[in-house]
Design an enzyme around this catalytic site. Structure first.
Site, PDB file in Angstrom:
ATOM      1  N   TRP A   1       8.552  -3.448   3.820  1.00  0.00           N
ATOM      2  CA  TRP A   1       7.387  -4.320   3.682  1.00  0.00           C
ATOM      3  C   TRP A   1       7.776  -5.779   3.474  1.00  0.00           C
ATOM      4  O   TRP A   1       7.137  -6.680   4.012  1.00  0.00           O
ATOM      5  CB  TRP A   1       6.540  -3.824   2.517  1.00  0.00           C
ATOM      6  CG  TRP A   1       5.176  -4.408   2.462  1.00  0.00           C
ATOM      7  CD1 TRP A   1       4.266  -4.472   3.475  1.00  0.00           C
ATOM      8  CD2 TRP A   1       4.566  -5.003   1.326  1.00  0.00           C
ATOM      9  NE1 TRP A   1       3.128  -5.066   3.035  1.00  0.00           N
ATOM     10  CE2 TRP A   1       3.270  -5.402   1.715  1.00  0.00           C
ATOM     11  CE3 TRP A   1       4.972  -5.228   0.013  1.00  0.00           C
ATOM     12  CZ2 TRP A   1       2.390  -6.015   0.833  1.00  0.00           C
ATOM     13  CZ3 TRP A   1       4.087  -5.832  -0.866  1.00  0.00           C
ATOM     14  CH2 TRP A   1       2.812  -6.220  -0.455  1.00  0.00           C
TER      15      TRP A   1
ATOM     16  N   GLN B   1      12.348  -1.772   0.165  1.00  0.00           N
ATOM     17  CA  GLN B   1      11.373  -2.506   0.974  1.00  0.00           C
ATOM     18  C   GLN B   1      11.937  -3.798   1.553  1.00  0.00           C
ATOM     19  O   GLN B   1      11.230  -4.508   2.273  1.00  0.00           O
ATOM     20  CB  GLN B   1      10.121  -2.816   0.156  1.00  0.00           C
ATOM     21  CG  GLN B   1       9.387  -1.591  -0.306  1.00  0.00           C
ATOM     22  CD  GLN B   1       8.877  -0.747   0.823  1.00  0.00           C
ATOM     23  OE1 GLN B   1       8.593  -1.241   1.899  1.00  0.00           O
ATOM     24  NE2 GLN B   1       8.790   0.549   0.602  1.00  0.00           N
TER      25      GLN B   1
ATOM     26  N   PRO C   1       0.813  -1.228   0.000  1.00  0.00           N
ATOM     27  CA  PRO C   1       0.000   0.000   0.000  1.00  0.00           C
ATOM     28  C   PRO C   1       0.842   1.272   0.000  1.00  0.00           C
ATOM     29  O   PRO C   1       1.723   1.436   0.831  1.00  0.00           O
ATOM     30  CB  PRO C   1      -0.785  -0.116   1.311  1.00  0.00           C
ATOM     31  CG  PRO C   1       0.088  -0.938   2.204  1.00  0.00           C
ATOM     32  CD  PRO C   1       0.813  -1.908   1.304  1.00  0.00           C
TER      33      PRO C   1
ATOM     34  N   LYS D   1      12.329  16.378  -4.836  1.00  0.00           N
ATOM     35  CA  LYS D   1      11.582  17.626  -4.997  1.00  0.00           C
ATOM     36  C   LYS D   1      12.489  18.814  -4.745  1.00  0.00           C
ATOM     37  O   LYS D   1      12.387  19.831  -5.404  1.00  0.00           O
ATOM     38  CB  LYS D   1      10.404  17.638  -4.025  1.00  0.00           C
ATOM     39  CG  LYS D   1       9.235  16.815  -4.538  1.00  0.00           C
ATOM     40  CD  LYS D   1       8.126  16.733  -3.501  1.00  0.00           C
ATOM     41  CE  LYS D   1       7.179  15.602  -3.854  1.00  0.00           C
ATOM     42  NZ  LYS D   1       6.412  15.136  -2.693  1.00  0.00           N
TER      43      LYS D   1
ATOM     44  N   ASP E   1      -1.883   2.746   2.684  1.00  0.00           N
ATOM     45  CA  ASP E   1      -1.206   2.842   3.965  1.00  0.00           C
ATOM     46  C   ASP E   1      -1.568   4.207   4.541  1.00  0.00           C
ATOM     47  O   ASP E   1      -1.349   5.224   3.892  1.00  0.00           O
ATOM     48  CB  ASP E   1       0.312   2.757   3.723  1.00  0.00           C
ATOM     49  CG  ASP E   1       1.057   2.342   4.962  1.00  0.00           C
ATOM     50  OD1 ASP E   1       0.407   1.940   5.953  1.00  0.00           O
ATOM     51  OD2 ASP E   1       2.299   2.414   4.950  1.00  0.00           O
TER      52      ASP E   1
ATOM     53  N   TRP F   1       4.890  -0.355   9.949  1.00  0.00           N
ATOM     54  CA  TRP F   1       5.304  -1.519   9.173  1.00  0.00           C
ATOM     55  C   TRP F   1       4.599  -2.783   9.640  1.00  0.00           C
ATOM     56  O   TRP F   1       4.432  -3.725   8.877  1.00  0.00           O
ATOM     57  CB  TRP F   1       6.817  -1.712   9.239  1.00  0.00           C
ATOM     58  CG  TRP F   1       7.512  -0.627   8.483  1.00  0.00           C
ATOM     59  CD1 TRP F   1       8.283   0.364   9.004  1.00  0.00           C
ATOM     60  CD2 TRP F   1       7.474  -0.417   7.073  1.00  0.00           C
ATOM     61  NE1 TRP F   1       8.724   1.184   7.997  1.00  0.00           N
ATOM     62  CE2 TRP F   1       8.251   0.736   6.810  1.00  0.00           C
ATOM     63  CE3 TRP F   1       6.846  -1.067   6.013  1.00  0.00           C
ATOM     64  CZ2 TRP F   1       8.424   1.229   5.513  1.00  0.00           C
ATOM     65  CZ3 TRP F   1       7.018  -0.580   4.740  1.00  0.00           C
ATOM     66  CH2 TRP F   1       7.801   0.553   4.494  1.00  0.00           C
TER      67      TRP F   1
ATOM     68  N   LYS G   1      19.872  11.562  -8.008  1.00  0.00           N
ATOM     69  CA  LYS G   1      18.621  11.096  -7.444  1.00  0.00           C
ATOM     70  C   LYS G   1      17.551  12.176  -7.643  1.00  0.00           C
ATOM     71  O   LYS G   1      17.806  13.353  -7.459  1.00  0.00           O
ATOM     72  CB  LYS G   1      18.831  10.862  -5.944  1.00  0.00           C
ATOM     73  CG  LYS G   1      17.698  10.147  -5.267  1.00  0.00           C
ATOM     74  CD  LYS G   1      18.094   9.765  -3.855  1.00  0.00           C
ATOM     75  CE  LYS G   1      16.909   9.189  -3.111  1.00  0.00           C
ATOM     76  NZ  LYS G   1      17.298   8.687  -1.799  1.00  0.00           N
TER      77      LYS G   1
END
Length: 1108
Positions: A583, A579, A48, A619, A87, A543, A616
């Site tokens: 996750w 992850q 999610p 923003k 999530d 998590w 990378k």
RNA sequence: GGGCGAUUAGCUCAGUCGGUUAGAGCGCUUCUCUGAUAAGGAAGAGGUCCCUGGUUCGAAUCCAGGAUCGCCCA
């Protein structure tokens, strides 16, 4: 029915919008699921995302990979339910809301009010939900968002509670300590990400401190940059592998690492004795420092103020002896726990004289006990100076100096962080570590190295899961505690209601915080304790929420337990590489704890997206590529295609709009124009094709095997080749997608499309102009197969092609993936022969270029030098070679005859293993043989003759595979060669050939004129040619050819004078080109006129649509 | 400091089991072809396969050490 016309310059993003509309109308996603009702499940879990930020390009990456395999498996006959998920909890959400509200500390959040704060969090979680939904649909990610699970839902929370109660029932939940980076001003622990934001270079005082060994005049010499931690000291650690020294220095005796004596003490120091770490272990020194209270010795553990072992101790700086304050360092805490000095799940065993606000408690005072440091802020520079002065005054300071290092500060308020032991709830995952490792063995990772590398290594170092967070917006920890220290974990809402009598509509904080109930634990007298229980204040690590999704998404086990069981474990999960610790781990840990098995069978990891410079995307740097920008300019198929095929996804991407545009140009446009070509001529020949439609339908049935070849033999080879080539690609793609290698699969489609476009269609064009049914049936079949192969990759363009060329099932996504009997027959010999023939063509075109002989000028003969299999292959396809090279004849010769001599070399690959060390000798022996003889024997096996070599006493009979034959250039002859294969061209051009070449030039000029006149490809014309008599003569000699090629019904040829008068003046045209002289011939009565120049000769062209 | 990965043409990437002339696409130069294709074809320029050692008859490929970059952890 003929297909609807196709726009060759179709705007693909616009097309995709129409396809989306069609999917909505026809409910294709729903039907694709319904069509697999009762089929075997292939289970996908959605990891999610959080919708409190805009989706970026990296989300597109993961979402398209989450789409391609379910689509593929659905087409392979599986039922793939795709439940979406969100999530909702966690610190990032809280921080977003804090920023929005201008709150900067937990204190301010509490003043604002937890209820109001959490209400804001609940709102903000779905701020961008609409944009997420819109993007998800736009990129063609098929997932059920209407029935998505949300971690904030009551049902979800209840399942999480159930899981924790299960874990507690196994005795695996406990309260312990965790050393965390902590901002004493904000009263908050910081995540590692936040810590990374706040590193600053600072100068701190560092001190060398003497710790006197008990009953001795010797001292341990320790070094620290954080004197404030000394009151928390309970031990000194030595490195087990480090050698130590006892030294005399200015009348005192010190212990420190032998390697550091000179650096710390200079050359004045005299080494008295060397000793190992073992000899120091267990020695005791005088403590405590600055503190009136010492921790109690623990049963079976080292007593306080002992020397203990620490793996992390180095001799890079300091003294090789490390002061250990378990409350203020994670390493410290771990070695003290390992030495049995403290117990993780016994909060009372830890000495921590610093309060939550970062000030000392009453236990800390000066060494002589004369004054207290209570209430002093530990990072106050003035305090540090006082501590150092105090050490000095008591003879415990050897030296101080300034130490420049990078130290973390709170990114919000700038306060230096302290590492600080805080009470925290843990899951004892270390107990199931072996089970997790065993579970990991059952998982296929992509890329494979994750399994025993990044993930496996990390699992091996597993530590207990720090589960609790002192925050507000999260699943509340369902732990209640009474004044007697009893703990009870609530496993369902019903249980809570039953015990407390309170029924909550929302179990988030703060509502759940108010619920109390009498303690059910047995008291000392065996009777229930009955003291009021209150919930502990913490919430659960997010998590754990996501790790519980296999059952919590269904509200199992309270509801839909069957749905959970039918969808566990997953066949496929796919997320970014980070992850592994997120996750992927939380899923594995929760599933192992509860069900003792891995929750997934296949994992695909995705890499990072970097910008075109390899930076990378972030923003703050402003170098992000907005998904919408890409989608508007190039479309979703292009976006997807780039991610699937530009490289292996786990390696990360150097992302740019240009790279995506390249894929559009080289693949999507190429496919589209092949499709356009088919539709154009299918419509142009519609009446003729309809006459044989019955045959076509029966030969190209939806999923049935088709006959090997179509009627007619002119091009039957090309047809069979195209179908075989497509079938081979289909098999390869299924194989690669089964291995989760979308990259190789996608690239194979691109190669196929290139072959169809640049070879099959190019060589078959005339058959399409002539309306030959077999060619149309073949190309249609190939395009339909491509649309099915491509459907999981580029679902839009694939569906458009399918819909227009077939459309029987309403969408390509309702079709079966073509495998096995659904594929055309393979003809491997033909595929190999075609590859050889194409090589011959390459050589022939090379020879033409070298001789500066234009392809349009026919030549008498191409001489192909080849033997054996190669020769047979080229002979079989010689008509294709002949046409492509534009020669009248293809003649074959054996290599030995006239064009070249062989060179022979050893095949190292084959002979190396046989001869080993003697390989160079073997190569020499082969080089010494007569190459022509070797070639003769090896290629044709003349008369059963054999050739042998003898090397180092070993006899070896040469076979064809043992040598590599190459052609050597013959004297004064210009040929192109490659391997044992060459092409030479007869360059003499007689009058006949010249005239035919001119006729071709005329055709070319007329075709250009047709185009300039704006005629349609199927328009018939009236044509008048005039100009140089030689050109007119050529046109006359090839009258029928000319008329056929240019669809001329009426042809008039005139002399030079006429041409001049017709034009007024002859213009010099550009060779091969032409100049429009009239208006649109197609529309009005005025004929189109232009002139062209061919071989320096002038040609006047006048044409109009026949019958106009 | 630890774990993992990467490093091949100007750029983006392939490179199977170690095999002797290391490939493709883009870009560049020249030529060519074109009645679907802002396409296609041919030729050319462009390489210290990150470095140093080692194993081997033979290394872009295997091993060791190092450099640089990235991710994760500390």
């Amino acid at each position: 029915m003929p297909p609807r016309p196709v726009d060759p310059r179709r705007d693909l993003p616009e097309l995709e919008q129409e396809v989306l509309e069609r999917w909505r109308e026809r409910e294709v996603f729903k039907r694709s699921l319904a069509a697999r009702e009762g089929a075997p499940q292939w289970v996908f879990y959605e990891g999610p995302p959080t919708a409190n930020g805009r989706p970026g390009s990296h989300h597109v990456l993961s979402r398209v990979f989450k789409d391609i395999y379910p689509r593929y498996k659905t087409m392979r006959g599986y039922r793939v339910d795709r439940k979406g998920g969100w999530d909702c909890h966690g610190l990032p959400v809280e921080i977003g809301v804090e920023e929005q509200l201008g709150l900067t500390s937990k204190k301010e959040v509490e003043e604002y009010g937890i209820e109001a704060f959490n209400a804001k969090c609940r709102e903000s979680v779905f701020t961008y939900l609409q944009e997420w939904d819109r993007l998800t649909e736009r990129i063609g990610f098929w997932i059920d968002l209407d029935d998505a699970y949300r971690t904030l839902d009551e049902s979800y929370i209840e399942s999480v509670w159930w899981a924790l109660a299960q874990i507690d029932a196994k005795g695996l939940l406990y309260e312990g300590h965790k050393v965390v980076p902590y901002c004493p001003r904000c009263g908050t622990a910081l995540s590692s990400h936040e810590v990374a934001l706040g590193y600053k270079d600072v100068v701190d005082p560092s001190v060398y401190v003497k710790l006197r060994l008990v009953g001795s005049d010797e001292s341990l010499l320790v070094w620290t940059t954080t004197p404030w931690t000394l009151p928390g000291n309970v031990a000194v650690a030595v490195g087990p592998e480090i050698e130590y020294a006892k030294v005399r220095f200015r009348g005192e005796t010190f212990m420190l690492a032998a390697a550091l004596v000179e650096r710390v003490l200079g050359d004045e120091a005299e080494v008295v004795e060397r000793l190992s770490a073992d000899e120091l272990l267990g020695r005791r020194y005088e403590g405590p420092l600055f503190s009136g209270s010492a921790p109690a010795a623990r049963q079976g553990g080292m007593p306080p103020y002992s020397v203990i072992a620490g793996d992390f101790v180095t001799t890079e700086d300091g003294t090789g002896l490390v002061h250990i304050a378990p409350a203020f360092g994670e390493d410290d805490f771990n070695v003290a726990a390992a030495a049995g000095m403290i117990e993780r799940d016994d909060p009372g065993s830890l000495l921590n004289p610093v309060r939550l606000d970062g000030t000392y408690d009453e236990r800390v005072g000066s060494i002589d006990g004369s004054r207290s440091y209570k209430g002093r802020f530990v990072k106050d520079p003035q305090l540090t100076e006082e501590l150092i002065a105090d050490l000095d005054a008591n003879g415990l300071l050897l030296r101080r100096s300034d130490y420049e290092h990078s130290y973390p500060h709170c990114w919000r308020c700038g306060t230096p962080l302290i590492y600080y032991a805080k009470a925290s709830w843990y899951i004892r995952t270390t107990v199931v570590k072996e089970a997790m490792l065993a579970g990991n063995e059952t998982v296929s990772w992509h890329p494979a190295h994750i399994k025993h590398g990044r993930f496996g290594e990390w699992l091996k170092g597993n530590v207990d899961w720090a589960l609790s967070r002192e925050r507000y917006w999260g699943t509340p920890l369902p732990v209640w505690r009474c004044g007697q220290g009893h703990v009870h974990v609530v496993g369902s809402f019903a249980e809570l209601a039953e015990r407390s009598g309170a029924s909550l509509a929302d179990h988030h904080r703060p509502f759940v915080d108010d619920v109390q109930f009498p303690c059910p634990s047995a008291g000392a007298d065996g009777q229930p304790c009955g003291a009021p229980m209150r919930r502990v204040p913490e919430v659960i690590d997010v998590w754990f929420d996501s790790g519980a999704m296999p059952f919590a998404q269904h509200h199992a086990p309270f509801e839909r337990q069957d749905a959970f069981q039918a969808h566990f474990p997953a066949d496929f999960v796919c997320e970014a590489l980070d992850q592994t610790r997120g996750w992927f781990y939380s899923l594995l840990a929760v599933s192992t704890l509860l069900f003792d098995q891995a929750p997934y069978r296949n994992v695909v990891c995705l890499g990072l997206i970097l910008d075109a410079e390899g930076q990378k995307m972030s923003k703050s740097k402003g170098n992000t590529v907005e998904p919408w920008q890409v989608l508007d300019e190039h479309g979703a198929d292009a976006f997807r295609w780039y991610f699937f095929t530009s490289k292996q996804p786990w390696d990360g991407y150097r992302f740019s709009q240009e790279a995506i545009g390249e894929g559009v140009r080289l693949f999507l446009k190429q496919l589209w124009s092949t499709y356009f070509f088919y539709v154009l001529y299918a419509n142009a020949n519609a009446p003729r094709l309809e006459a044989v439609e019955g045959d076509l339908d029966s030969s190209a049935s939806e999923n049935g095997r088709r006959p090997d070849a179509f009627a007619g033999d002119h091009g039957a080879q090309l047809d069979r080749w195209a179908l075989s080539r497509t079938a081979g690609t289909a098999a390869l793609i299924a194989e690669k997608l089964d291995e989760y290698d979308a990259t190789a699969a996608g690239r194979a489609i691109a190669e196929l499309v290139d072959d169809l476009s640049n070879w099959y269609v190019r060589r078959s064009r005339r058959r399409f102009w002539d309306g030959e049914p077999a060619a149309f049936a073949t190309l249609r079949e190939c395009l339909l197969l491509v649309s099915k192969l491509l459907a999981p990759f580029c679902p839009f363009i694939a569906d458009e092609i399918y819909d227009n060329l077939d459309g029987t099932l309403g969408s390509v996504h309702l079709c079966d993936f073509p495998v096995g009997d659904a594929l055309p027959a393979r003809d491997l010999d033909l595929e190999e022969a075609m590859a050889t023939a194409r090589q011959t063509v390459r050589l022939g075109l090379g020879a033409r270029a070298k001789a500066k002989a234009k392809v349009r000028q026919p030549l008498a003969e191409a001489v192909v030098v080849a033997d054996g299999r190669e020769r047979a292959a080229i002979e079989r396809l010689s008509e294709i070679v002949r046409e492509e090279l534009n020669v009248r004849r293809v003649r074959f010769v054996d290599a030995a005859e006239e064009l070249g001599r062989y060179e022979v070399k050893a095949n190292y690959r084959r002979l190396g293993p046989i001869f080993g060390k003697d390989m160079p000798l073997a190569a020499e022996a082969i080089a010494a043989l007569d190459p022509q003889r070797v070639a003769g024997v090896v290629l044709s096996g003349e008369g059963g003759e054999t050739l042998g070599i003898s090397v180092a006493g070993r006899e070896h009979t040469l076979s064809a595979e043992d040598v590599i034959l190459t052609m050597s250039a013959p004297e004064g002859y210009s040929v192109e060669r490659e391997g044992a294969h060459a092409v030479a061209l007869e360059l003499t051009i007689d009058e006949d050939l010249r005239q035919e070449g001119q006729a071709r030039e005329i055709v070319h000029a007329v075709q250009n004129a047709r185009k300039n006149a704006g005629l349609e490809v199927e328009d018939r014309i009236s044509l008048t040619l005039a100009g140089d008599p030689r050109l007119v003569a050529a046109a006359s000699a090839h009258r029928d050819y000319l008329k056929g090629e240019t669809l001329t019904i009426e042809l008039a040829l005139a002399g030079a004078e006429q041409a001049a008068s017709a034009n007024g003046a002859t213009r010099g045209g550009v060779a091969g080109g032409g100049q429009a002289d009239g208006g649109e011939a197609g529309g009005g009565a005025a004929p189109h006129r232009e002139t062209a120049s061919i071989d320096g000769l002038t040609l006047s062209i006048e044409l109009s649509r026949f019958g106009a």
